[in-house]
Design an enzyme around this catalytic site. Structure first.
Site, PDB file in Angstrom:
ATOM      1  CG  HIS A  44      -0.241  -0.255   2.512  1.00 52.56           C
ATOM      2  ND1 HIS A  44       0.666   0.609   3.065  1.00 52.56           N
ATOM      3  CD2 HIS A  44      -0.288  -1.330   3.339  1.00 52.56           C
ATOM      4  CE1 HIS A  44       1.122   0.092   4.175  1.00 52.56           C
ATOM      5  NE2 HIS A  44       0.579  -1.096   4.368  1.00 52.56           N
TER       6      HIS A  44
HETATM    7  P1  TYD Z   1      -1.354  -2.895   8.007  1.00 51.17           P
HETATM    8  O1  TYD Z   1      -0.602  -1.608   8.092  1.00 51.17           O
HETATM    9  O2  TYD Z   1      -2.480  -2.970   7.024  1.00 51.17           O
HETATM   10  O3  TYD Z   1      -0.328  -4.069   7.729  1.00 51.17           O
HETATM   11  P2  TYD Z   1       0.236  -4.559   6.335  1.00 51.17           P
HETATM   12  O4  TYD Z   1       0.335  -3.340   5.498  1.00 51.17           O
HETATM   13  O5  TYD Z   1       1.529  -5.185   6.625  1.00 51.17           O
HETATM   14  O6  TYD Z   1      -0.762  -5.509   5.797  1.00 51.17           O
HETATM   15  O7  TYD Z   1      -1.866  -3.248   9.444  1.00 51.17           O
HETATM   16  C1  TYD Z   1      -2.459  -4.513   9.735  1.00 51.17           C
HETATM   17  C2  TYD Z   1      -3.557  -4.295  10.754  1.00 51.17           C
HETATM   18  O8  TYD Z   1      -3.046  -3.715  11.935  1.00 51.17           O
HETATM   19  C3  TYD Z   1      -4.664  -3.360  10.256  1.00 51.17           C
HETATM   20  O9  TYD Z   1      -5.899  -3.934  10.625  1.00 51.17           O
HETATM   21  C4  TYD Z   1      -4.469  -2.095  11.020  1.00 51.17           C
HETATM   22  C5  TYD Z   1      -3.718  -2.524  12.256  1.00 51.17           C
HETATM   23  N1  TYD Z   1      -2.741  -1.484  12.690  1.00 51.17           N
HETATM   24  C6  TYD Z   1      -3.036  -0.678  13.753  1.00 51.17           C
HETATM   25  O10 TYD Z   1      -4.107  -0.786  14.384  1.00 51.17           O
HETATM   26  N2  TYD Z   1      -2.125   0.270  14.136  1.00 51.17           N
HETATM   27  C7  TYD Z   1      -0.953   0.429  13.492  1.00 51.17           C
HETATM   28  O11 TYD Z   1      -0.131   1.295  13.860  1.00 51.17           O
HETATM   29  C8  TYD Z   1      -0.650  -0.414  12.364  1.00 51.17           C
HETATM   30  C9  TYD Z   1       0.628  -0.280  11.599  1.00 51.17           C
HETATM   31  C10 TYD Z   1      -1.579  -1.364  11.999  1.00 51.17           C
END
Ligand code: TYD
Length: 136
Positions: A50
């Protein structure tokens, strides 16, 4: 647009074990509002995939190794992180994916923003539209 860049962090070598440092607005060009880390990644899995509208970040491999693919909409660059005294600075507005995690790898991400779901661009087509239009 700013470019991704590897920053070499200070490394204080010592026979008792080495020490590295990150100070906000000194070794990195932003204030740190959040730190998170990714670990226990099963073989073959990818994280990220993303872009962020606002978040700037520094990605450090504290243990093990992984690759970060950074894409500005035109060119993809792959950075391999495997030393805890290097950090990859990723400015806002770039698509980035983390992959090829080794066993027991530990990825630390220093972020310039608090978590905001609406800072994410999760659709690659939307990313391309925003990025390529901005460049015109
Ligand atoms: P995400 O950033 O989408 O991970 P990736 O890009 O590696 O797939 O985050 C995964 C999940 O964690 C998403 O449901 C949001 C949550 N999250 C938080 O609640 N706080 C945060 O600081 C981060 C980075 C993720």
């Amino acid at each position: 647009m700013k470019k991704p860049e590897i920053f070499q962090l200070p490394k204080i070598e010592d026979p008792r074990g080495n020490l590295s440092i990150i100070e906000e607005e000194q070794h990195i060009p932003f204030k740190i509002e959040r730190v998170y880390w990714i670990y226990d990644v099963p073989g073959g899995q990818m994280r990220g995939g993303h872009a962020f509208k606002e978040q700037q970040e520094l990605i450090v491999s504290l243990s093990g190794s992984f690759d970060v693919v950074v894409d500005d909409g035109l060119v993809k660059q792959t950075f391999s992180l495997n030393r805890s005294y290097y950090g990859l600075f990723v400015p806002a507005g770039l698509w980035r994916q983390m992959q090829n995690f080794s066993t027991n790898s530990l990825a630390m991400i220093l972020s310039s923003t608090h978590y905001k779901a609406d800072d994410y661009i999760r659709e690659y087509s939307e990313f391309l539209k925003l990025t390529l239009n901005n460049d015109e």
